[in-house]
Motif scaffolding. Sequence first.
Motif, PDB file in Angstrom:
ATOM      1  N   GLY A  85       1.132  -1.545   0.062  1.00  0.00           N
ATOM      2  CA  GLY A  85       0.259   0.025  -0.022  1.00  0.00           C
ATOM      3  C   GLY A  85       0.557   1.214  -0.245  1.00  0.00           C
ATOM      4  N   TYR A  93      -0.983   5.742 -11.347  1.00  0.00           N
ATOM      5  CA  TYR A  93      -2.053   4.716 -10.618  1.00  0.00           C
ATOM      6  C   TYR A  93      -3.434   4.484 -12.024  1.00  0.00           C
ATOM      7  CZ  TYR A  93      -7.010   4.242  -8.285  1.00  0.00           C
ATOM      8  OH  TYR A  93      -7.703   4.052  -7.551  1.00  0.00           O
ATOM      9  N   GLU A 154     -12.234  -1.215  -6.020  1.00  0.00           N
ATOM     10  CA  GLU A 154     -10.866  -0.551  -7.013  1.00  0.00           C
ATOM     11  C   GLU A 154     -10.402  -1.596  -7.828  1.00  0.00           C
ATOM     12  OE1 GLU A 154      -7.807   1.484  -6.909  1.00  0.00           O
ATOM     13  OE2 GLU A 154      -8.824   1.732  -5.135  1.00  0.00           O
ATOM     14  N   GLN A 189      -2.393  -1.680  -5.318  1.00  0.00           N
ATOM     15  CA  GLN A 189      -3.291  -1.228  -4.316  1.00  0.00           C
ATOM     16  C   GLN A 189      -4.052  -2.248  -3.754  1.00  0.00           C
ATOM     17  OE1 GLN A 189      -3.763   1.320  -2.362  1.00  0.00           O
ATOM     18  NE2 GLN A 189      -5.683   1.241  -1.928  1.00  0.00           N
TER      19      GLN A 189
END
Length: 365
Positions: A85, A93, A154, A189
């Motif tokens: 993380g 990202y 996500e 992530q």
Amino acid sequence: MAARDRSARDDRTRGGTARRTGSAAARDRGTGGIRPAGNRRPQAATGRPAGPAAGPVSADGLIVGEAPRAARVAGALLVLAGLAGAAALFPLYLVVGGQELTLGRGVGGVLVGLVVPLASVTVGGGLAAGRVPRFGLAYAGVGGVLALGSLLIEVYRGSSSTVRPGIEVLAGERVLTSTVTTGAGWWLQVLALGLTVLAGGCAAAVWGRTLMEDRGALDPARPALAGGAVLLGVLTVLCLALPAADVPDRLVADPATGLEVVVEQQGPQALLERPGLALLGGLLLAGAVLLGAVLAPSLRPRLGAVGGLLALTVTVLAAGLTGLRDAVAGPDLEWTVPGAGLLAAGVAYGLLTVLAWRLRRTPAP
């Protein structure tokens, strides 16, 4: 005649005394010369369980046994999740609608993004080392349930958010999900959330086989603690249902009449308005918050309740700080009332965690 009878009784008395003394001496030799004290209480009456699994008793009556191997595995998974993380904050990202996004943009973005990873590394390291295992297991169990909904959200962002294009606020930027390309930060992530879910599964499996108990200092306060946690859970769910940072309406002057007209601008979708995996993830996240609020205060011993409340604290606080970061960083965004309520709920959960941690001593019997 009487003298001979008294002499015979004296001889029998001395002989009996000698035989009893010899028998006592023989028993003493058989036991190493150690006699049990008459005023010594058996070990079970002291409240300390016998056996090699029980550890030393602390001042507040906390008994800590040997942590099972699966508990140490859960701690190692938490550490890996925290490291993943933290690493996800710096690379690319997502590329949404041609705009490149990074989670750790600016100092504020890095600080907000490190809240959950630092807690996972700290708690997971202690659990992997076998220290106060039920504290780490409670954190991992509640955190794993919370991470499951976030994982589905996500996955939706990086895979199927283009099915129904809409305005989203990601990493402090207002973007249109017309096209989405994943980067290394997104994969890290997803890995962090997946490892957190695995750690929660290990914690749930090994909880009943982990020895850790105390004198029940928190028991009188558990009902009030549970009531406060549930109220905060309901507040958190209501705040999660609406965006924490939204696009404000514009005032436009009508050139014909000179009157100002309010023009609504399309803002980010609410958590429960998204389709597919995002909707399922939002429902799971809301249910996990309520479940954790009910479950965490009931965990034994006291440090188990502290661990569960800490998982709720860092998750809700990170969500509230993320909304504040988005409102500050985005020039077209403003902080909403649900965003402020989310941050207040995170702070309140932190106060409950501190309260549960401070109630640790009972008067000596």
